[in-house]
Design a protein around this motif. Structure first.
Motif, PDB file in Angstrom:
ATOM      1  N   THR A 182     -14.947  24.185 142.630  1.00  0.00           N
ATOM      2  CA  THR A 182     -15.432  24.337 141.313  1.00  0.00           C
ATOM      3  C   THR A 182     -14.466  24.083 140.283  1.00  0.00           C
ATOM      4  O   THR A 182     -13.663  24.966 140.017  1.00  0.00           O
ATOM      5  N   PRO A 183     -14.436  23.088 139.362  1.00  0.00           N
ATOM      6  CA  PRO A 183     -13.263  22.707 138.265  1.00  0.00           C
ATOM      7  C   PRO A 183     -13.823  23.592 137.017  1.00  0.00           C
ATOM      8  O   PRO A 183     -14.849  24.046 136.832  1.00  0.00           O
ATOM      9  N   ASN A 184     -12.984  23.832 136.379  1.00  0.00           N
ATOM     10  CA  ASN A 184     -13.210  24.366 135.070  1.00  0.00           C
ATOM     11  C   ASN A 184     -13.041  23.593 133.820  1.00  0.00           C
ATOM     12  O   ASN A 184     -13.375  23.809 132.842  1.00  0.00           O
ATOM     13  N   PHE A 185     -12.487  22.249 134.088  1.00  0.00           N
ATOM     14  CA  PHE A 185     -12.271  21.447 132.979  1.00  0.00           C
ATOM     15  C   PHE A 185     -12.370  20.111 133.667  1.00  0.00           C
ATOM     16  O   PHE A 185     -12.094  19.580 134.607  1.00  0.00           O
ATOM     17  N   MET A 240     -23.004  18.556 135.130  1.00  0.00           N
ATOM     18  CA  MET A 240     -21.638  19.197 134.781  1.00  0.00           C
ATOM     19  C   MET A 240     -21.815  20.982 134.266  1.00  0.00           C
ATOM     20  O   MET A 240     -22.215  20.560 132.938  1.00  0.00           O
ATOM     21  N   TRP A 300     -19.342  22.623 133.585  1.00  0.00           N
ATOM     22  CA  TRP A 300     -17.979  23.060 132.895  1.00  0.00           C
ATOM     23  C   TRP A 300     -17.475  22.611 131.709  1.00  0.00           C
ATOM     24  O   TRP A 300     -18.020  21.738 131.371  1.00  0.00           O
ATOM     25  N   ASP A 301     -16.318  22.968 131.137  1.00  0.00           N
ATOM     26  CA  ASP A 301     -16.133  22.398 130.020  1.00  0.00           C
ATOM     27  C   ASP A 301     -15.572  21.075 130.015  1.00  0.00           C
ATOM     28  O   ASP A 301     -14.955  20.528 131.073  1.00  0.00           O
ATOM     29  N   THR A 302     -16.015  19.821 128.902  1.00  0.00           N
ATOM     30  CA  THR A 302     -15.663  18.788 129.159  1.00  0.00           C
ATOM     31  C   THR A 302     -15.203  18.146 127.878  1.00  0.00           C
ATOM     32  O   THR A 302     -15.440  18.511 126.723  1.00  0.00           O
ATOM     33  N   LEU A 360     -11.268  15.870 137.287  1.00  0.00           N
ATOM     34  CA  LEU A 360     -11.715  17.135 137.405  1.00  0.00           C
ATOM     35  C   LEU A 360     -10.739  18.134 137.730  1.00  0.00           C
ATOM     36  O   LEU A 360      -9.812  17.841 138.663  1.00  0.00           O
ATOM     37  N   THR A 378      -8.853  22.321 137.963  1.00  0.00           N
ATOM     38  CA  THR A 378      -8.787  23.835 137.788  1.00  0.00           C
ATOM     39  C   THR A 378      -7.710  23.958 137.022  1.00  0.00           C
ATOM     40  O   THR A 378      -6.593  23.874 137.597  1.00  0.00           O
ATOM     41  N   ASN A 421     -18.002  18.970 125.208  1.00  0.00           N
ATOM     42  CA  ASN A 421     -19.206  19.581 125.930  1.00  0.00           C
ATOM     43  C   ASN A 421     -20.437  18.803 125.479  1.00  0.00           C
ATOM     44  O   ASN A 421     -21.331  19.388 125.197  1.00  0.00           O
TER      45      ASN A 421
END
Lengths: 445, 118
Positions: free
Chosen positions: A30-33, A57, A59-61, A84, A86, A208
Motif C-alpha cells: 500500500t503506497p502512501n504517495f 487511489m 493516497w496522496d497524489t 507509487l 512508500t 490530490n
C-alpha cells in the motif's frame, strides 16, 4: 522505501483505464504517495482520467501533464505513468498571500528533508477574459512607457509591470523560487512547467486531484538525492569569456542592448520585443489569433530563438526564449536583475548526441536506487525519433529501475557549492538555462 | 504472425492522424497492411507502389534510419525494421514528433519478432 512503476498507453481511453485498473489491483503493497504523469496528448480526456484515478487511489497524489515519458518498455508520447511509493515525505502548497512570503513559510519546513522538488506553472495561461485583461494592462503600460522621456521613467514602469505580473502569478521567476527555497539548506529541483502545447488554464497541476492553479507545490523527501546537469560548454571567468563561449557554441544572430527590470524586458536595441521579433525573424501574432490558438490548444510555447543574458554574479548565462506574442512588454520566467543588460540573440543548437542529456556518469551505475530523470522536452522537437537514443543509452547503462520524464527544461538549487563550471549557474548554486538541462532524482531503497 | 504484428502496431495505427500502415519486403511486396482511411490510402498507394523499390534500395544501400516524403497533405514515413523489411506510415502531419517517437518504439518491439522472418 518501496516503489512501483505503472504505465499504460492505449489509444482507446477505456482500454487504457481498464489496463491501469488491473495493474493497480495487482499492487503488493500500500503506497502512501503517488506521482501521476499524464501526456499532453490526453489533455482532452483529463476530466474522465482524473475521476477514474481519484476513485482508485486512496493516497496522496501529485499530478501533472508532460510531453512524454520513458520506462523500461520504451518512450511513450501518449499514456499515463504512475510512480507509487512508500516514502518519508511531505507536500506543501503556497497559499494566497504574496508568493515570496508563502515560499518563505515552506522553506522553514523543509530543513528536515534531504531534497525538495518544486512543481509549479512558470507561465500560467489563463482563460480568455484574464488574457484580455492582460493585453489591456500591457497596452496601458506600453502607452505610458513610450511617452517616457528618460530611462529612469521607463525602468520605473517596467518595475511596476513586473510587480503586477508576479503578483498575479502569470509568470513565476524560477531563480526567485530557487533563491527562497534554497535558504532551507537542502537541494531543490525545479519542475517549472511550460507546456509544449498550450490550453486555457494550463499548466494543470493537481494535488490530490484538486488543481493548485497559480501556486507552487513543494515535495520534501527523505532518503533521496538530486543532481543537475546541462549539455553546454563550461562558463568563462568573465563576461567577455562567457560571451565568446556562447558565440562559438550557438548559431549567432545579434549582439543587443536590452532595457529590463524585474522579470520584464522593455526593449531590445530600442525596439519592443514584438517589433524586434517581427523585424529579425518575420514572426508576428495578433491578439485575436493568439487567443484563438490558445483556445484550440494550437499555440506552442517553444521557440528556437533565444536572448542570452550573462549573470553579474557568476558569469554564467541563461536564455530567454523569444516567442512571437501580441505583448509589447515582454515578461519572462526569470528575474533578470542579476544579469548584464548586454545580450546575445541566439539560434538554438543542440549537442550531436541526445544521450548527453541523461549521461550523469557514475551516478547512473548505483543499482540500489530508483532513478527518475527529468529531461528537457525540447529534445523531442529537436531530435524527433533520434530522442530514442536516450532510451537505448539508459537501457544499457542503468541496472536498477528508472523512468524518464520529458518536461520544460528544469532548474536546480544545490545545497552546497560545486566545483562544476556549468554555464547555467546563474546565481551561486542556482542553475537554469532555458534548454538543455536535466535532473537526476534518486530514491534510495 | 499477422495478429501479433497487428497488436504491436496498434499504438500507431490507432492514432487519429494515421491513415494507413504498410510493411514492405525489400522487393516491394507488401506483407502487412492496416488501413484507416481507404480512399486516402488508395490515392497515395499508386505513388508509393511505383516508387517503393527504389526508395527501399536507397534505404538499405545507404543504411538510412528513416526517410519521410510529403505528398500533398500526407506524409509518408519509411522506417527499416530489419534488413529486409520496412514499415511505411501514411499520416497527416499533426504533432509528427509524437508519431515518430511512437513509431520508433513499435519498431523496437517488432524487431525481435520479425528478425528471422520473411
Amino acid at each position: 522505501m518501496k516503489y512501483k512503476v505503472i504505465s499504460s498507453s492505449s489509444k482507446d481511453i477505456e482500454i487504457l483505464l481498464e489496463d491501469l485498473s488491473k495493474k493497480l489491483e495487482k499492487l503488493d503493497f500500500t503506497p502512501n504517495f503517488g506521482m501521476i504523469i499524464i501526456t499532453q496528448s490526453l489533455f482532452d480526456y483529463h476530466k474522465r482520467i482524473l475521476k477514474f484515478l481519484e476513485d482508485n487511489m486512496g493516497w496522496d497524489t501529485v499530478t501533472f501533464f508532460t510531453d512524454g515519458f520513458g520506462t523500461k518498455e520504451g518512450i511513450f508520447m501518449h499514456g499515463i505513468l504512475i510512480l507509487l511509493l512508500t516514502a518519508n515525505y511531505d507536500i506543501f502548497v503556497t497559499g494566497k498571500g504574496p508568493l515570496d512570503q508563502e515560499l518563505e513559510k515552506i522553506t522553514t519546513k523543509l530543513q528536515d528533508y534531504d531534497v525538495a522538488i518544486a512543481v509549479y506553472p512558470a507561465i500560467y495561461f489563463p482563460r480568455k477574459t484574464t488574457l484580455i485583461k492582460g493585453f489591456l494592462r500591457d497596452r496601458f503600460y506600453w502607452f505610458r512607457y513610450r511617452r517616457c522621456k528618460n530611462e529612469l521613467c521607463k525602468r520605473k514602469l517596467l518595475k511596476r509591470y513586473s510587480d503586477w505580473v508576479q503578483k498575479e502569478r502569470l509568470f513565476i521567476p524560477i531563480n526567485k523560487v530557487l533563491r527562497i527555497l534554497g535558504k532551507s539548506g537542502i537541494s531543490v529541483g525545479s519542475i517549472n512547467l511550460v507546456p509544449l502545447e498550450v490550453h486555457e488554464d494550463t499548466p494543470l497541476i493537481l494535488h490530490n486531484f484538486r488543481p493548485i492553479g497559480r501556486n507552487v507545490l513543494v515535495i520534501g523527501l527523505k532518503n533521496a538525492d538530486l543532481h543537475f546537469k546541462d549539455i553546454f560548454p563550461e562558463r568563462g571567468d568573465s563576461f567577455e569569456e562567457t560571451k565568446e563561449i556562447l558565440r562559438k557554441f550557438f548559431a549567432f544572430k545579434d549582439e543587443v542592448k536590452v532595457l529590463k527590470e524585474g522579470n520584464v524586458i522593455g526593449e531590445i536595441n530600442g525596439m519592443s520585443v514584438r517589433e524586434y521579433i517581427k523585424e529579425r525573424f518575420q514572426l508576428d501574432v495578433g491578439e485575436d489569433e493568439f487567443i484563438e490558438k490558445i483556445e484550440k490548444g494550437e499555440f506552442s510555447a517553444i521557440t528556437p530563438y533565444g536572448l542570452a543574458f550573462i549573470s553579474m554574479m557568476t558569469n554564467g548565462a541563461t536564455v530567454v526564449g523569444l516567442l512571437s506574442s501580441p505583448l509589447n512588454l515582454y515578461p519572462y520566467i526569470i528575474d533578470l536583475d542579476v544579469f548584464q543588460s548586454e545580450g546575445l540573440v541566439l539560434g538554438e543548437i543542440f549537442s550531436k548526441n541526445p544521450e548527453e542529456f541523461v549521461d550523469f556518469g557514475e551516478l547512473l551505475s548505483k543499482s540500489s536506487t530508483f532513478k527518475i530523470l527529468f529531461v528537457d522536452s525540447t529534445t523531442l522537437l529537436a531530435y524527433r525519433s533520434e530522442t530514442y537514443r536516450i532510451y537505448d543509452f539508459l537501457s544499457n547503462r542503468l541496472k536498477g529501475d528508472w523512468v524518464v520524464i520529458f518536461i520544460s527544461p528544469p532548474g536546480m538549487r544545490l545545497s552546497q557549492s560545486t566545483n562544476s563550471r556549468y554555464i547555467s549557474e546563474i546565481e551561486p548554486e542556482s542553475f537554469y538555462f532555458g534548454s538543455g538541462t536535466s535532473l537526476l532524482f534518486s530514491l534510495k531503497s | 504472425m499477422s495478429r501479433r504484428i497487428d497488436s504491436l502496431v496498434k499504438d500507431i495505427s490507432n492514432d487519429p492522424s494515421v491513415i494507413g500502415l504498410i510493411i514492405y519486403r525489400v522487393d516491394g511486396t507488401p506483407v502487412f497492411v492496416r488501413v484507416n482511411d481507404e480512399m486516402r490510402v488508395i490515392q497515395h498507394l499508386y505513388f508509393l507502389e511505383s516508387q517503393i523499390r527504389s526508395i527501399l534500395d536507397y534505404i538499405f544501400n545507404q543504411n538510412l534510419n528513416e526517410i519521410s516524403i510529403k505528398v500533398e497533405d500526407i506524409k509518408i514515413l519509411l522506417l527499416p525494421i530489419t534488413k529486409t523489411l520496412v514499415m511505411s506510415i501514411l499520416f497527416l502531419p499533426i504533432a509528427e514528433y509524437r508519431l515518430e517517437m511512437e513509431a520508433k518504439r513499435v519498431i523496437n518491439s517488432l524487431r525481435p519478432l520479425l528478425a528471422n522472418e520473411v
